[in-house]
Design a protein around this motif. Structure first.
Motif, PDB file in Angstrom:
ATOM      1  N   THR A  13      37.582  90.680  35.788  1.00 32.48           N
ATOM      2  CA  THR A  13      37.369  90.967  37.249  1.00 32.48           C
ATOM      3  C   THR A  13      36.459  92.210  37.311  1.00 32.48           C
ATOM      4  O   THR A  13      35.403  92.117  38.172  1.00 32.48           O
ATOM      5  CB  THR A  13      38.528  90.813  37.923  1.00 32.48           C
ATOM      6  N   VAL A  14      36.878  93.314  37.036  1.00 28.04           N
ATOM      7  CA  VAL A  14      36.174  94.577  37.037  1.00 28.04           C
ATOM      8  C   VAL A  14      34.914  94.564  36.405  1.00 28.04           C
ATOM      9  O   VAL A  14      33.783  94.838  36.941  1.00 28.04           O
ATOM     10  CB  VAL A  14      36.871  95.570  36.259  1.00 28.04           C
ATOM     11  N   GLN A  15      34.796  93.730  35.150  1.00 30.74           N
ATOM     12  CA  GLN A  15      33.356  93.632  34.630  1.00 30.74           C
ATOM     13  C   GLN A  15      32.410  92.723  35.513  1.00 30.74           C
ATOM     14  O   GLN A  15      31.104  93.391  35.612  1.00 30.74           O
ATOM     15  CB  GLN A  15      33.535  93.160  33.142  1.00 30.74           C
ATOM     16  N   ASP A  16      32.867  91.783  35.833  1.00 30.23           N
ATOM     17  CA  ASP A  16      32.154  90.982  36.718  1.00 30.23           C
ATOM     18  C   ASP A  16      31.386  91.767  37.879  1.00 30.23           C
ATOM     19  O   ASP A  16      30.593  91.619  38.272  1.00 30.23           O
ATOM     20  CB  ASP A  16      32.770  89.474  37.143  1.00 30.23           C
ATOM     21  N   ARG A 128      32.892  95.196  50.143  1.00 35.12           N
ATOM     22  CA  ARG A 128      33.973  94.587  49.225  1.00 35.12           C
ATOM     23  C   ARG A 128      33.888  93.264  49.290  1.00 35.12           C
ATOM     24  O   ARG A 128      33.924  92.700  50.586  1.00 35.12           O
ATOM     25  CB  ARG A 128      35.220  95.120  49.633  1.00 35.12           C
ATOM     26  N   PRO A 129      33.913  92.528  48.345  1.00 37.44           N
ATOM     27  CA  PRO A 129      33.744  90.900  48.335  1.00 37.44           C
ATOM     28  C   PRO A 129      34.966  90.257  49.125  1.00 37.44           C
ATOM     29  O   PRO A 129      34.696  88.971  49.777  1.00 37.44           O
ATOM     30  CB  PRO A 129      33.882  90.688  46.761  1.00 37.44           C
ATOM     31  N   THR A 130      36.154  90.804  49.128  1.00 36.54           N
ATOM     32  CA  THR A 130      37.470  90.211  50.038  1.00 36.54           C
ATOM     33  C   THR A 130      38.285  91.048  50.192  1.00 36.54           C
ATOM     34  O   THR A 130      38.295  92.332  49.442  1.00 36.54           O
ATOM     35  CB  THR A 130      37.787  89.159  49.097  1.00 36.54           C
ATOM     36  N   GLY A 137      41.219  87.470  42.240  1.00 37.43           N
ATOM     37  CA  GLY A 137      41.189  87.181  40.843  1.00 37.43           C
ATOM     38  C   GLY A 137      41.298  86.019  40.467  1.00 37.43           C
ATOM     39  O   GLY A 137      40.681  85.533  39.374  1.00 37.43           O
ATOM     40  N   LEU A 138      41.536  84.913  41.118  1.00 38.80           N
ATOM     41  CA  LEU A 138      41.497  83.675  40.907  1.00 38.80           C
ATOM     42  C   LEU A 138      40.037  83.065  40.839  1.00 38.80           C
ATOM     43  O   LEU A 138      39.763  82.479  40.265  1.00 38.80           O
ATOM     44  CB  LEU A 138      42.302  82.784  41.882  1.00 38.80           C
ATOM     45  N   TYR A 139      39.436  83.771  41.786  1.00 38.46           N
ATOM     46  CA  TYR A 139      37.815  83.354  41.983  1.00 38.46           C
ATOM     47  C   TYR A 139      37.272  83.707  40.638  1.00 38.46           C
ATOM     48  O   TYR A 139      36.513  82.910  39.944  1.00 38.46           O
ATOM     49  CB  TYR A 139      37.351  83.947  43.202  1.00 38.46           C
ATOM     50  N   VAL A 140      37.411  84.892  39.934  1.00 33.84           N
ATOM     51  CA  VAL A 140      36.781  85.377  38.998  1.00 33.84           C
ATOM     52  C   VAL A 140      37.327  84.718  37.808  1.00 33.84           C
ATOM     53  O   VAL A 140      36.393  84.207  36.613  1.00 33.84           O
ATOM     54  CB  VAL A 140      36.872  86.978  38.797  1.00 33.84           C
ATOM     55  N   ARG A 141      38.527  84.597  37.520  1.00 35.06           N
ATOM     56  CA  ARG A 141      39.164  83.356  36.502  1.00 35.06           C
ATOM     57  C   ARG A 141      38.573  82.246  36.321  1.00 35.06           C
ATOM     58  O   ARG A 141      38.146  81.767  35.381  1.00 35.06           O
ATOM     59  CB  ARG A 141      40.621  83.339  36.693  1.00 35.06           C
ATOM     60  N   GLY A 142      38.284  81.667  37.506  1.00 31.98           N
ATOM     61  CA  GLY A 142      37.613  80.335  37.520  1.00 31.98           C
ATOM     62  C   GLY A 142      36.149  80.310  37.148  1.00 31.98           C
ATOM     63  O   GLY A 142      35.723  79.514  36.238  1.00 31.98           O
ATOM     64  N   LYS A 143      35.592  81.476  37.495  1.00 35.75           N
ATOM     65  CA  LYS A 143      34.161  81.728  37.206  1.00 35.75           C
ATOM     66  C   LYS A 143      33.970  81.808  35.414  1.00 35.75           C
ATOM     67  O   LYS A 143      33.145  81.258  34.938  1.00 35.75           O
ATOM     68  CB  LYS A 143      33.434  82.730  37.620  1.00 35.75           C
ATOM     69  N   ILE A 144      34.890  82.666  35.143  1.00 34.28           N
ATOM     70  CA  ILE A 144      35.063  82.976  33.659  1.00 34.28           C
ATOM     71  C   ILE A 144      35.183  81.681  32.697  1.00 34.28           C
ATOM     72  O   ILE A 144      34.387  81.139  31.901  1.00 34.28           O
ATOM     73  CB  ILE A 144      36.106  83.971  33.210  1.00 34.28           C
ATOM     74  N   VAL A 162      38.779  74.409  38.625  1.00 34.92           N
ATOM     75  CA  VAL A 162      38.709  73.842  39.810  1.00 34.92           C
ATOM     76  C   VAL A 162      40.004  74.301  40.641  1.00 34.92           C
ATOM     77  O   VAL A 162      40.192  74.400  41.800  1.00 34.92           O
ATOM     78  CB  VAL A 162      38.440  72.581  39.726  1.00 34.92           C
ATOM     79  N   ALA A 163      41.017  74.160  39.818  1.00 37.52           N
ATOM     80  CA  ALA A 163      42.562  74.322  40.373  1.00 37.52           C
ATOM     81  C   ALA A 163      42.497  75.849  40.734  1.00 37.52           C
ATOM     82  O   ALA A 163      43.086  76.143  41.955  1.00 37.52           O
ATOM     83  CB  ALA A 163      43.468  73.993  39.497  1.00 37.52           C
ATOM     84  N   LEU A 164      41.841  76.892  40.072  1.00 35.25           N
ATOM     85  CA  LEU A 164      41.853  78.221  40.187  1.00 35.25           C
ATOM     86  C   LEU A 164      41.235  78.564  41.254  1.00 35.25           C
ATOM     87  O   LEU A 164      41.347  79.297  42.186  1.00 35.25           O
ATOM     88  CB  LEU A 164      41.427  79.157  39.138  1.00 35.25           C
ATOM     89  N   LEU A 165      39.835  77.948  41.738  1.00 36.70           N
ATOM     90  CA  LEU A 165      39.160  78.126  42.600  1.00 36.70           C
ATOM     91  C   LEU A 165      39.621  77.532  44.103  1.00 36.70           C
ATOM     92  O   LEU A 165      39.541  78.338  45.095  1.00 36.70           O
ATOM     93  CB  LEU A 165      37.608  77.610  42.465  1.00 36.70           C
TER      94      LEU A 165
END
Length: 170
Positions: A13-16, A128-130, A137-144, A162-165
């Motif tokens: 998340t931080v890296q992204d 800040r994105p949110t 965190g869920l958004y970034v996990r989904g992207k990863i 999709v479930a995380l997003l």
């Protein structure tokens, strides 16, 4: 580098967020997350060889750890051609200040590399994105997950992504 899976998710998340913010500075050239994802944390690395293969002059690397009450982030900027650390900084903060830490890191990198940063770029970096860290965190996990899909894993990872997003949107 990370200590646990949870730390790994936070590190991603931080890296992204840092890569995204650095890419907003037109005076900097930033290598994509996908290009650097093959360099695993904790593995012996030749930074000069990595930089050469990526066409990069500098490498920003760090470590993230987390407890329920604190996050610890250490970051260093390295001149890869000379294998010389230019600066390093350590943060110990409340998890709610993660975006402030990220903005500070981006500002330090831009300043140290003497990048020109317009007022518009400064505002974009500070944005800040949110306000919802769990959703982010869920958004970034989904992207990863989506970025890490290979043919054999497509169905399973995409369903999980999709479930995380979906949870992030909730």
């Amino acid at each position: 580098r990370t200590e646990t899976k949870r730390d790994g998710i936070l590190a991603g998340t931080v890296q992204d967020a840092i890569l995204t913010a650095l890419a907003k500075v037109s005076d900097l050239r930033v290598i994509s997350r996908n290009s650097v994802s093959s360099y695993f944390p904790g593995q012996p690395r030749n930074l000069r060889a990595i930089a050469q293969s990526l066409g990069a002059g500098h490498i920003l690397e760090g470590k993230v750890r987390r407890s329920a009450e604190k996050i610890w982030i250490t970051v260093q900027l390295i001149d890869a051609r000379r294998s010389k650390r230019l600066w390093s900084v350590a943060y110990e903060r409340d998890p709610s200040d993660i975006f402030g830490v990220q903005s500070d890191i981006v500002e330090r990198v831009a300043t140290h590399l003497q990048a020109r940063v317009s007022a518009k770029e400064k505002a974009a970096i500070a944005e800040r994105p949110t306000k919802d860290l769990a959703a982010y965190g869920l958004y970034v996990r989904g992207k990863i997950l989506v970025a890490s899909v290979s043919n054999a894993q497509i169905q399973q990872k995409l369903v999980e992504a999709v479930a995380l997003l979906g949870r992030a949107v909730e």
